[in-house]
Design an enzyme around this catalytic site. Structure first.
Site, short mmCIF file in Angstrom:
data_model
loop_
_atom_site.label_atom_id
_atom_site.label_comp_id
_atom_site.label_asym_id
_atom_site.label_seq_id
_atom_site.Cartn_x
_atom_site.Cartn_y
_atom_site.Cartn_z
N TYR A 49 -3.99 3.36 7.80
CA TYR A 49 -3.73 1.93 7.80
C TYR A 49 -3.63 1.41 9.23
O TYR A 49 -2.75 1.82 9.99
CB TYR A 49 -2.44 1.61 7.04
CG TYR A 49 -2.53 1.81 5.53
CD1 TYR A 49 -3.77 2.01 4.90
CD2 TYR A 49 -1.39 1.80 4.73
CE1 TYR A 49 -3.85 2.20 3.53
CE2 TYR A 49 -1.47 1.98 3.36
CZ TYR A 49 -2.70 2.18 2.77
OH TYR A 49 -2.78 2.37 1.41
N SER A 207 -3.70 -2.26 -5.94
CA SER A 207 -4.38 -3.53 -6.23
C SER A 207 -4.03 -4.04 -7.62
O SER A 207 -4.91 -4.39 -8.40
CB SER A 207 -5.91 -3.36 -6.09
OG SER A 207 -6.54 -4.63 -5.99
N PRO A 208 -2.74 -4.12 -7.95
CA PRO A 208 -2.34 -4.54 -9.30
C PRO A 208 -2.70 -5.98 -9.62
O PRO A 208 -2.79 -6.35 -10.79
CB PRO A 208 -0.83 -4.33 -9.30
CG PRO A 208 -0.44 -4.48 -7.86
CD PRO A 208 -1.56 -3.87 -7.09
N LEU A 209 -2.90 -6.80 -8.58
CA LEU A 209 -3.27 -8.20 -8.78
C LEU A 209 -4.71 -8.47 -8.37
O LEU A 209 -5.12 -9.62 -8.22
CB LEU A 209 -2.32 -9.11 -8.00
CG LEU A 209 -0.83 -8.94 -8.35
CD1 LEU A 209 0.04 -9.76 -7.41
CD2 LEU A 209 -0.57 -9.31 -9.80
N ALA A 210 -5.47 -7.37 -8.16
CA ALA A 210 -6.89 -7.48 -7.80
C ALA A 210 -7.10 -8.31 -6.55
O ALA A 210 -8.01 -9.15 -6.48
CB ALA A 210 -7.71 -8.02 -8.96
N GLY A 211 -6.26 -8.08 -5.57
CA GLY A 211 -6.37 -8.83 -4.32
C GLY A 211 -6.13 -10.31 -4.56
O GLY A 211 -5.15 -10.70 -5.18
#
Length: 297
Positions: A49, A207-211
């Site tokens: 990162y 990515s639980p909210l799809a970005g």
């Protein structure tokens, strides 16, 4: 790893240096304090990162915390991805490594950057198609025996890849971190979620909210899902946001969402709203069907 299995969420640091509140050590420290106040003790890192800069930032920020607060943090970091970058000399293209020398060196590097003596959960970031499973397993075992790593896990591994690794070691893998959201539901059907449940691995959802696709996507699926979530929110006290409903959808599965926001207020709202929500089976399937655009068979 019951404390991980029971975690409401994990804070993900991938974009922390670009976050409104987390770009410097003081802001990062305030985010860590906010996480602890919310019961979010697990912090997700990777050695790549910002080419290692995020781990360094965490190490600097943690020094501003009281010793008791630092002791409550549980750190996840990942290794295995290589790409051309200043801290990866000689690398000319994206590839993966899982050999013993590399795993050991990267673990020691992450420990130094993070300013800790032990990594609580160390993940192989991506499947390495050249992995020599026995060598990798022995390196994992040596890091645990040395006290540098508490538990091992994997990220983005298929069920077959998990089986190939676990067949070479008595260590129990603690987690599999995969992409999972209403926009990406493959783990529901490809065996990854079932395997995690059967083996008591924590199932971590990146990515639980799809970005930005959930709040801002203009494709048909995003609009349809957003409309369903907005209507559903009115049925709950407090009119929770679409993002919080999706996080509750994941927690209903037993998955632990990794929240990548760089805003303290957003993290607080998402976690508090999510924890106040209880979805019944029809709510859960309504979200799934809205995302897929079709009812289940």
């Amino acid at each position: 790893m019951s404390d991980l299995q029971d975690a409401p969420a994990i804070w993900g640091t991938m974009r922390a240096r670009q976050g409104r509140d987390t770009a410097n050590a003081n802001g990062f420290a305030r985010m860590l304090e906010a996480c602890l106040d919310l019961g979010v003790h697990w912090i997700d890192h990777a050695d790549i990162y910002d080419d290692g800069e995020v781990e360094i930032l965490h190490g600097e920020a943690a020094q501003a915390l009281a010793p008791g607060a630092r002791a409550q943090l549980r750190l996840i970091t990942k290794c295995g991805v290589r790409f051309a970058a200043p801290r990866q000399p000689g690398v000319r293209l994206h590839h993966y490594r899982s050999d013993a020398a590399y795993l050991t060196r990267q673990a020691e590097t992450s420990l130094q950057r993070l300013g800790v003596e032990r990594i609580d959960l160390y993940l192989l970031h991506r499947p390495d198609y050249l992995m020599q499973a026995e060598e990798t397993a022995k390196a994992m075992e040596a890091l645990v025996e040395s006290g540098k790593v508490a538990r091992f896990g994997v990220s983005n591994f298929s069920t077959f890849q998990v089986d190939a690794l676990t067949a070479r070691t008595d260590l129990k893998l603690a987690a599999n971190q995969v992409e999972l959201s209403p926009f990406h539901t493959a783990p529901l059907d490809n065996g990854q979620l079932d395997q995690a449940r059967a083996t008591d691995m924590a199932f971590l959802a990146w990515s639980p909210l799809a970005g930005r696709r959930l709040p801002a996507g203009e494709d048909e699926t995003a609009r349809r899902l957003r409309h369903t979530l907005e209507a559903m929110g009115t049925r709950f006290d407090g009119d929770p946001g679409p993002d919080s409903l999706v996080l509750a959808w994941l927690r209903t599965l037993g998955a632990i969402p990794i929240l990548g926001t760089g805003r303290i207020d957003r993290l607080q709202r998402q976690v508090r709203e999510m924890r106040a929500l209880t979805l019944d089976a029809q709510d859960w399937y309504e979200i799934l069907e809205a995302a897929r655009g079709a009812r289940v068979p």
